[in-house]
Motif scaffolding. Structure first.
Motif, PDB file in Angstrom:
ATOM      1  N   VAL A 100     107.408  71.481  61.683  1.00 25.92           N
ATOM      2  CA  VAL A 100     107.850  70.244  61.041  1.00 25.92           C
ATOM      3  C   VAL A 100     108.828  70.543  59.923  1.00 25.92           C
ATOM      4  O   VAL A 100     109.913  69.943  59.836  1.00 25.92           O
ATOM      5  CB  VAL A 100     106.649  69.442  60.494  1.00 25.92           C
ATOM      6  CG1 VAL A 100     107.143  68.260  59.651  1.00 25.92           C
ATOM      7  CG2 VAL A 100     105.771  68.947  61.634  1.00 25.92           C
ATOM      8  N   TYR A 101     108.484  71.469  59.047  1.00 25.12           N
ATOM      9  CA  TYR A 101     109.357  71.767  57.907  1.00 25.12           C
ATOM     10  C   TYR A 101     110.719  72.307  58.346  1.00 25.12           C
ATOM     11  O   TYR A 101     111.732  72.051  57.700  1.00 25.12           O
ATOM     12  CB  TYR A 101     108.665  72.753  56.962  1.00 25.12           C
ATOM     13  CG  TYR A 101     107.478  72.171  56.240  1.00 25.12           C
ATOM     14  CD1 TYR A 101     107.600  71.012  55.484  1.00 25.12           C
ATOM     15  CD2 TYR A 101     106.221  72.762  56.324  1.00 25.12           C
ATOM     16  CE1 TYR A 101     106.511  70.466  54.820  1.00 25.12           C
ATOM     17  CE2 TYR A 101     105.127  72.231  55.660  1.00 25.12           C
ATOM     18  CZ  TYR A 101     105.271  71.080  54.912  1.00 25.12           C
ATOM     19  OH  TYR A 101     104.188  70.536  54.267  1.00 25.12           O
ATOM     20  N   ARG A 102     110.738  73.035  59.443  1.00 26.52           N
ATOM     21  CA  ARG A 102     112.010  73.551  59.933  1.00 26.52           C
ATOM     22  C   ARG A 102     112.867  72.449  60.543  1.00 26.52           C
ATOM     23  O   ARG A 102     114.100  72.468  60.435  1.00 26.52           O
ATOM     24  CB  ARG A 102     111.749  74.646  60.970  1.00 26.52           C
ATOM     25  CG  ARG A 102     111.228  75.944  60.391  1.00 26.52           C
ATOM     26  CD  ARG A 102     110.718  76.883  61.471  1.00 26.52           C
ATOM     27  NE  ARG A 102     110.211  78.135  60.917  1.00 26.52           N
ATOM     28  CZ  ARG A 102     109.283  78.881  61.493  1.00 26.52           C
ATOM     29  NH1 ARG A 102     108.770  78.510  62.655  1.00 26.52           N
ATOM     30  NH2 ARG A 102     108.875  79.997  60.926  1.00 26.52           N
ATOM     31  N   ALA A 103     112.218  71.508  61.196  1.00 22.41           N
ATOM     32  CA  ALA A 103     112.952  70.478  61.937  1.00 22.41           C
ATOM     33  C   ALA A 103     113.293  69.253  61.101  1.00 22.41           C
ATOM     34  O   ALA A 103     114.225  68.523  61.439  1.00 22.41           O
ATOM     35  CB  ALA A 103     112.145  70.048  63.161  1.00 22.41           C
ATOM     36  N   VAL A 104     112.550  69.029  60.018  1.00 20.69           N
ATOM     37  CA  VAL A 104     112.702  67.790  59.241  1.00 20.69           C
ATOM     38  C   VAL A 104     112.915  68.142  57.769  1.00 20.69           C
ATOM     39  O   VAL A 104     111.950  68.344  57.022  1.00 20.69           O
ATOM     40  CB  VAL A 104     111.452  66.891  59.400  1.00 20.69           C
ATOM     41  CG1 VAL A 104     111.675  65.551  58.716  1.00 20.69           C
ATOM     42  CG2 VAL A 104     111.102  66.693  60.872  1.00 20.69           C
ATOM     43  N   PRO A 105     114.157  68.208  57.309  1.00 20.33           N
ATOM     44  CA  PRO A 105     114.441  68.639  55.937  1.00 20.33           C
ATOM     45  C   PRO A 105     113.787  67.778  54.863  1.00 20.33           C
ATOM     46  O   PRO A 105     113.460  68.289  53.788  1.00 20.33           O
ATOM     47  CB  PRO A 105     115.966  68.545  55.855  1.00 20.33           C
ATOM     48  CG  PRO A 105     116.436  68.665  57.265  1.00 20.33           C
ATOM     49  CD  PRO A 105     115.393  68.002  58.092  1.00 20.33           C
ATOM     50  N   TRP A 106     113.575  66.480  55.157  1.00 23.11           N
ATOM     51  CA  TRP A 106     113.018  65.602  54.129  1.00 23.11           C
ATOM     52  C   TRP A 106     111.493  65.671  54.043  1.00 23.11           C
ATOM     53  O   TRP A 106     110.894  65.134  53.110  1.00 23.11           O
ATOM     54  CB  TRP A 106     113.457  64.155  54.348  1.00 23.11           C
ATOM     55  CG  TRP A 106     113.235  63.611  55.726  1.00 23.11           C
ATOM     56  CD1 TRP A 106     114.144  63.530  56.739  1.00 23.11           C
ATOM     57  CD2 TRP A 106     112.022  63.058  56.247  1.00 23.11           C
ATOM     58  NE1 TRP A 106     113.586  62.962  57.855  1.00 23.11           N
ATOM     59  CE2 TRP A 106     112.280  62.664  57.580  1.00 23.11           C
ATOM     60  CE3 TRP A 106     110.748  62.847  55.714  1.00 23.11           C
ATOM     61  CZ2 TRP A 106     111.301  62.078  58.397  1.00 23.11           C
ATOM     62  CZ3 TRP A 106     109.774  62.270  56.523  1.00 23.11           C
ATOM     63  CH2 TRP A 106     110.055  61.898  57.838  1.00 23.11           C
TER      64      TRP A 106
END
Length: 215
Positions: free
Chosen positions: A81-87
């Motif tokens: 998730v953190y890699r794919a979604v910067p926000w």
């Protein structure tokens, strides 16, 4: 966010989830991003209803090293998730009863029913079952994550991610209540009446309820 503040917020979040009966046993895990390089995640085998300051692992993104107990086996999902979604700054994986029922059935999650439902369930994604902690599950989450904020994992549970932990918890509660409402309507033979698409769009962008999402 400061490490100690994050720990206290996660402890309170675990108690809140447990008090609302949105978990069982050691099911579920949470994380928050502290900065560009580090995140805090619940350690493996921890229970939401008994989290303490020793229940968390500090994980370093750049080299994969960690401090504290062994991180949750679902760490690859959080990293995806953190890699794919910067926000995304917080990730909550839980197994509330009605949401898990939806994940184990064809029960749909509408996002055009009421104010909180329209906002927090704007982009629901559903992925196939993969074993918990597997790279296959992490890959499926990473592919779905940019286009969603709620991921229903078939025969597993739900993944909620948001700009902070409080918003992720609200999303979790709204998801569970939506599933409960959909099931209650089905059992009662009622037809839920949705808000039309034009009104939903107007609500999300013009009502002033909250700032529009920047996907």
């Amino acid at each position: 966010m400061q490490r100690q503040q994050a720990i206290q917020e996660l402890i309170q979040a675990g108690k809140w989830i447990a008090d609302k009966n949105m978990t069982w046993g050691s099911a579920g895990n949470m994380s928050v991003r502290l900065d560009e390089d580090t995140l805090l995640i619940t350690a493996g085998g921890t229970r939401f209803d008994s989290l303490s300051e020793d229940s968390f692992t500090l994980y370093h993104l750049h080299n994969g090293e960690y401090e504290g107990g062994r991180p949750s086996k679902e760490l690859p999902v959080h990293l995806a998730v953190y890699r794919a979604v910067p926000w995304a700054q917080a990730v909550v994986h839980a197994s509330p009863f009605h949401t898990t029922l939806a994940a184990c059935s064809d029960l749909a999650l509408p996002n055009d029913l009421f104010v909180e439902n329209m906002y927090y369930l704007q982009r629901v994604r559903r992925i196939a079952y993969f074993h918990p902690g597997s790279q296959a599950l992490a890959q499926a989450v990473q592919q779905a994550a940019p286009d969603g904020n709620v991921i229903l994992m078939n025969n597993h549970g739900v993944l909620i991610y948001d700009v902070n932990l409080a918003e992720a918890l609200t999303g979790l509660e709204v998801t569970e209540n939506t599933c409960r409402m959909a099931l209650a309507a089905r059992q009662a033979g009622l037809t839920l009446t949705p808000v039309d698409a034009e009104t939903v769009h107007s609500f999300l962008n013009d009502s002033g309820y909250k700032k529009p999402r920047k996907w």
